[in-house]
Design a protein around this motif. Structure first.
Motif, PDB file in Angstrom:
ATOM      1  N   PHE A  79      -9.794 -10.234  16.056  1.00  0.00           N
ATOM      2  CA  PHE A  79      -9.872  -8.809  16.361  1.00  0.00           C
ATOM      3  C   PHE A  79     -10.747  -8.119  15.315  1.00  0.00           C
ATOM      4  N   ALA A  80     -11.593  -7.168  15.747  1.00  0.00           N
ATOM      5  CA  ALA A  80     -12.519  -6.513  14.822  1.00  0.00           C
ATOM      6  C   ALA A  80     -12.549  -5.006  15.055  1.00  0.00           C
ATOM      7  N   LEU A  81     -12.767  -4.275  13.990  1.00  0.00           N
ATOM      8  CA  LEU A  81     -12.916  -2.827  14.068  1.00  0.00           C
ATOM      9  C   LEU A  81     -14.394  -2.470  14.180  1.00  0.00           C
ATOM     10  N   VAL A  82     -14.678  -1.341  14.807  1.00  0.00           N
ATOM     11  CA  VAL A  82     -16.050  -0.877  15.033  1.00  0.00           C
ATOM     12  C   VAL A  82     -16.202   0.510  14.404  1.00  0.00           C
ATOM     13  N   ASP A  83     -17.081   0.629  13.416  1.00  0.00           N
ATOM     14  CA  ASP A  83     -17.273   1.913  12.718  1.00  0.00           C
ATOM     15  C   ASP A  83     -15.963   2.467  12.184  1.00  0.00           C
ATOM     16  N   CYS A  84     -15.039   1.597  11.860  1.00  0.00           N
ATOM     17  CA  CYS A  84     -13.684   2.012  11.491  1.00  0.00           C
ATOM     18  C   CYS A  84     -13.128   1.076  10.422  1.00  0.00           C
ATOM     19  N   ARG A  85     -12.264   1.628   9.584  1.00  0.00           N
ATOM     20  CA  ARG A  85     -11.599   0.851   8.543  1.00  0.00           C
ATOM     21  C   ARG A  85     -10.164   1.355   8.461  1.00  0.00           C
ATOM     22  N   VAL A  86      -9.230   0.484   8.137  1.00  0.00           N
ATOM     23  CA  VAL A  86      -7.816   0.837   8.072  1.00  0.00           C
ATOM     24  C   VAL A  86      -7.267   0.451   6.707  1.00  0.00           C
ATOM     25  N   THR A  87      -6.526   1.382   6.108  1.00  0.00           N
ATOM     26  CA  THR A  87      -5.935   1.145   4.794  1.00  0.00           C
ATOM     27  C   THR A  87      -4.585   1.847   4.732  1.00  0.00           C
ATOM     28  N   ASN A  88      -3.939   1.788   3.590  1.00  0.00           N
ATOM     29  CA  ASN A  88      -2.659   2.470   3.378  1.00  0.00           C
ATOM     30  C   ASN A  88      -2.679   3.242   2.068  1.00  0.00           C
ATOM     31  N   ALA A  89      -1.867   4.285   1.993  1.00  0.00           N
ATOM     32  CA  ALA A  89      -1.737   5.048   0.756  1.00  0.00           C
ATOM     33  C   ALA A  89      -1.110   4.200  -0.337  1.00  0.00           C
ATOM     34  N   VAL A  90      -0.208   3.296   0.040  1.00  0.00           N
ATOM     35  CA  VAL A  90       0.464   2.377  -0.887  1.00  0.00           C
ATOM     36  C   VAL A  90       0.104   0.957  -0.477  1.00  0.00           C
ATOM     37  N   ARG A  91      -0.284   0.137  -1.430  1.00  0.00           N
ATOM     38  CA  ARG A  91      -0.839  -1.182  -1.101  1.00  0.00           C
ATOM     39  C   ARG A  91       0.192  -2.297  -0.973  1.00  0.00           C
ATOM     40  N   CYS A  92       1.375  -2.124  -1.564  1.00  0.00           N
ATOM     41  CA  CYS A  92       2.420  -3.150  -1.502  1.00  0.00           C
ATOM     42  C   CYS A  92       3.616  -2.644  -0.709  1.00  0.00           C
ATOM     43  N   VAL A  93       4.337  -3.559  -0.097  1.00  0.00           N
ATOM     44  CA  VAL A  93       5.522  -3.170   0.674  1.00  0.00           C
ATOM     45  C   VAL A  93       6.556  -2.567  -0.271  1.00  0.00           C
ATOM     46  N   PRO A  94       7.082  -1.391   0.069  1.00  0.00           N
ATOM     47  CA  PRO A  94       8.117  -0.779  -0.781  1.00  0.00           C
ATOM     48  C   PRO A  94       9.513  -1.178  -0.316  1.00  0.00           C
ATOM     49  N   PRO A  95      10.498  -1.119  -1.189  1.00  0.00           N
ATOM     50  CA  PRO A  95      11.879  -1.379  -0.762  1.00  0.00           C
ATOM     51  C   PRO A  95      12.276  -0.447   0.374  1.00  0.00           C
ATOM     52  N   GLU A  96      12.928  -1.004   1.388  1.00  0.00           N
ATOM     53  CA  GLU A  96      13.400  -0.256   2.553  1.00  0.00           C
ATOM     54  C   GLU A  96      12.274   0.447   3.307  1.00  0.00           C
ATOM     55  N   ASN A  97      11.031  -0.021   3.105  1.00  0.00           N
ATOM     56  CA  ASN A  97       9.870   0.579   3.777  1.00  0.00           C
ATOM     57  C   ASN A  97       9.711   2.058   3.474  1.00  0.00           C
ATOM     58  N   LYS A  98      10.208   2.494   2.298  1.00  0.00           N
ATOM     59  CA  LYS A  98      10.130   3.912   1.925  1.00  0.00           C
ATOM     60  C   LYS A  98       9.487   4.030   0.549  1.00  0.00           C
ATOM     61  N   PRO A  99       8.171   4.254   0.488  1.00  0.00           N
ATOM     62  CA  PRO A  99       7.528   4.374  -0.818  1.00  0.00           C
ATOM     63  C   PRO A  99       7.957   5.635  -1.549  1.00  0.00           C
ATOM     64  N   THR A 100       8.061   5.533  -2.851  1.00  0.00           N
ATOM     65  CA  THR A 100       8.409   6.676  -3.678  1.00  0.00           C
ATOM     66  C   THR A 100       7.142   7.443  -4.052  1.00  0.00           C
ATOM     67  N   GLY A 101       7.336   8.653  -4.549  1.00  0.00           N
ATOM     68  CA  GLY A 101       6.193   9.418  -5.030  1.00  0.00           C
ATOM     69  C   GLY A 101       5.464   8.695  -6.144  1.00  0.00           C
ATOM     70  N   GLY A 102       6.222   7.979  -6.977  1.00  0.00           N
ATOM     71  CA  GLY A 102       5.608   7.212  -8.054  1.00  0.00           C
ATOM     72  C   GLY A 102       4.709   6.101  -7.543  1.00  0.00           C
ATOM     73  N   GLU A 103       5.125   5.439  -6.466  1.00  0.00           N
ATOM     74  CA  GLU A 103       4.296   4.382  -5.889  1.00  0.00           C
ATOM     75  C   GLU A 103       3.019   4.949  -5.287  1.00  0.00           C
ATOM     76  N   VAL A 104       3.145   6.088  -4.619  1.00  0.00           N
ATOM     77  CA  VAL A 104       1.952   6.736  -4.051  1.00  0.00           C
ATOM     78  C   VAL A 104       0.985   7.105  -5.177  1.00  0.00           C
ATOM     79  N   ALA A 105       1.522   7.673  -6.254  1.00  0.00           N
ATOM     80  CA  ALA A 105       0.673   8.055  -7.386  1.00  0.00           C
ATOM     81  C   ALA A 105       0.033   6.834  -8.040  1.00  0.00           C
ATOM     82  N   ALA A 106       0.797   5.737  -8.166  1.00  0.00           N
ATOM     83  CA  ALA A 106       0.276   4.526  -8.801  1.00  0.00           C
ATOM     84  C   ALA A 106      -0.872   3.913  -8.016  1.00  0.00           C
ATOM     85  N   CYS A 107      -0.861   4.093  -6.703  1.00  0.00           N
ATOM     86  CA  CYS A 107      -1.914   3.517  -5.856  1.00  0.00           C
ATOM     87  C   CYS A 107      -3.047   4.497  -5.564  1.00  0.00           C
TER      88      CYS A 107
END
Length: 200
Positions: A79-107
């Motif tokens: 599968f390929a993207l066209v003129d598009c890229r996908v990323t996340n605000a936080v790069r690692c999986v957070p506990p309970e799938n709920k990133p903290t403000g600190g994790e967002v700031a760290a990334c």
């Protein structure tokens, strides 16, 4: 960190590491999600791959010409993207799938570098209010100056990349779709608006 180490021990065949962005560095559109899902990107190593959110996201990107091929929910599906890229605000999986403000700031510096590395970037699509805030902060803008609202299309003024468009959508998570907060039609409406604005 302890959470990620535990996952590596429990699921040694999974990616279990920071998840890199997916798509071309010549992208005109950058989709920014929240964080890798435990059994999605954390398992497969590709953003939004292997979970419900990816099913809706990638099906919609195909429909509006931002992707091609068959999404097989695996990093090696071709599968390929066209003129598009996908990323996340936080790069690692957070506990309970709920990133903290600190994790967002760290990334934040990763997201800032990601945006700066895309010379053809015209628009960003933030999936949820946390991604919306992360994008604005990475660009040196105050989130309060551009309020999050599903379907909003903001033209950014000032900051590191003035003139970019920031589109807002509720996150395409199973929870949001199961509760009716976000329907496929609502999500398609946002991506359609982005496509219209990016067309010559």
């Amino acid at each position: 960190m302890a959470f990620r180490l535990a996952n590596r021990g429990q699921f040694p065949d999974w990616h279990n590491a920071p998840v890199p962005s997916f798509g071309t560095d010549r992208a005109k559109l950058l989709v920014v999600g929240l964080a890798p899902g435990l059994r999605g990107a954390n398992r497969t190593g590709r953003p939004f791959t292997g979970d419900f959110a990816g099913d809706l996201l990638y099906r919609t990107l195909i429909k509006f010409g931002f992707a091609q091929g068959d999404y097989g929910a695996r990093a090696d599906d071709g599968f390929a993207l066209v003129d598009c890229r996908v990323t996340n605000a936080v790069r690692c999986v957070p506990p309970e799938n709920k990133p903290t403000g600190g994790e967002v700031a760290a990334c934040r510096h990763f997201l800032k570098a990601e945006i700066a590395s895309l010379p053809n970037l015209k628009a960003l699509l933030a999936l949820g209010s946390i991604a919306h805030g992360a994008v604005l902060t990475a660009l040196g803008l105050r989130p309060s100056a551009f309020k999050f609202r599903h379907g909003a299309l903001h033209t950014l003024t000032g900051g590191a990349r003035p003139g970019l468009m920031l589109a807002d959508s509720y996150h395409c998570s199973r929870y949001n779709t199961n509760t009716g907060r976000l329907t496929p039609a609502m999500f398609e409406g946002v991506v359609a608006a982005v496509r219209e604005r990016l067309n010559p």
